[in-house]
Design an enzyme around this catalytic site. Sequence first.
Site, PDB file in Angstrom:
ATOM      1  CG  HIS A  11     -59.248 -11.746  32.219  1.00  0.00           C
ATOM      2  ND1 HIS A  11     -60.457 -11.282  31.751  1.00  0.00           N
ATOM      3  CD2 HIS A  11     -59.558 -12.791  33.020  1.00  0.00           C
ATOM      4  CE1 HIS A  11     -61.447 -12.000  32.260  1.00  0.00           C
ATOM      5  NE2 HIS A  11     -60.930 -12.937  33.031  1.00  0.00           N
ATOM      6  CD  GLU A  47     -63.267 -10.874  38.730  1.00  0.00           C
ATOM      7  OE1 GLU A  47     -63.981 -11.878  38.587  1.00  0.00           O
ATOM      8  OE2 GLU A  47     -63.242  -9.918  37.923  1.00  0.00           O
ATOM      9  CD  GLN A  58     -60.323 -11.928  36.391  1.00  0.00           C
ATOM     10  OE1 GLN A  58     -60.377 -13.136  36.259  1.00  0.00           O
ATOM     11  NE2 GLN A  58     -61.323 -11.148  36.050  1.00  0.00           N
ATOM     12  CG  HIS A  82     -60.640 -17.975  34.084  1.00  0.00           C
ATOM     13  ND1 HIS A  82     -60.826 -17.708  35.419  1.00  0.00           N
ATOM     14  CD2 HIS A  82     -60.903 -16.810  33.446  1.00  0.00           C
ATOM     15  CE1 HIS A  82     -61.184 -16.437  35.575  1.00  0.00           C
ATOM     16  NE2 HIS A  82     -61.237 -15.870  34.403  1.00  0.00           N
ATOM     17  CD  GLU A 132     -64.283 -14.655  32.176  1.00  0.00           C
ATOM     18  OE1 GLU A 132     -63.140 -14.818  32.643  1.00  0.00           O
ATOM     19  OE2 GLU A 132     -65.067 -13.790  32.573  1.00  0.00           O
TER      20      GLU A 132
HETATM   21 CO    CO Z   1     -62.228 -14.022  34.216  1.00  0.00          CO
END
Ligand code: CO
Length: 147
Positions: A11, A47, A58, A82, A132
């Site tokens: 994502h 989220e 996301q 991110h 991530e």
């Molecule tokens: Co994430």
Amino acid sequence: MTEPLLTEIDHVAIAVRDMDAAIDWYVQTLGARIAHRELVEHDGVEETLVAVAESYVQLVSPTREDSAVARFLATRGEGLHHVAYRVQDCAEALEAVRRAGNRVVDEAPRRGSRGTMIAFVHPKSSFGTLVELVQEGSANGKSTPPQ
Ligand code: CO
């Protein structure tokens, strides 16, 4: 490093102030489908996963003033937060990244949403973008196709 660690983009996370407004925009303007919505209590965030083929956008918004995303919004405003990559084994990938001399945010993998295991690499080590590493619950590095 010889073997590529990353199997897919899982994502791209975007910090937003108003989750409902952001969801409406993705659905109404881009015709997107919402795959999942979850409160992640320990991170102080909500989220929402917007399905895009086998990956997600996301949307992240804070549920507490002291959450990292609340601080991010206060200092940098809305926008890219991110990029998350799928890996076969989060612990192994994190260790490889650390062994290569990088700073990490998480010393060990921890639970993310949807039963995933996740760990963050520090943006100081990854050219300014928080990275991530995501291991799907099934532990095979593949996503369950969005239903
Ligand atoms: Co994430």
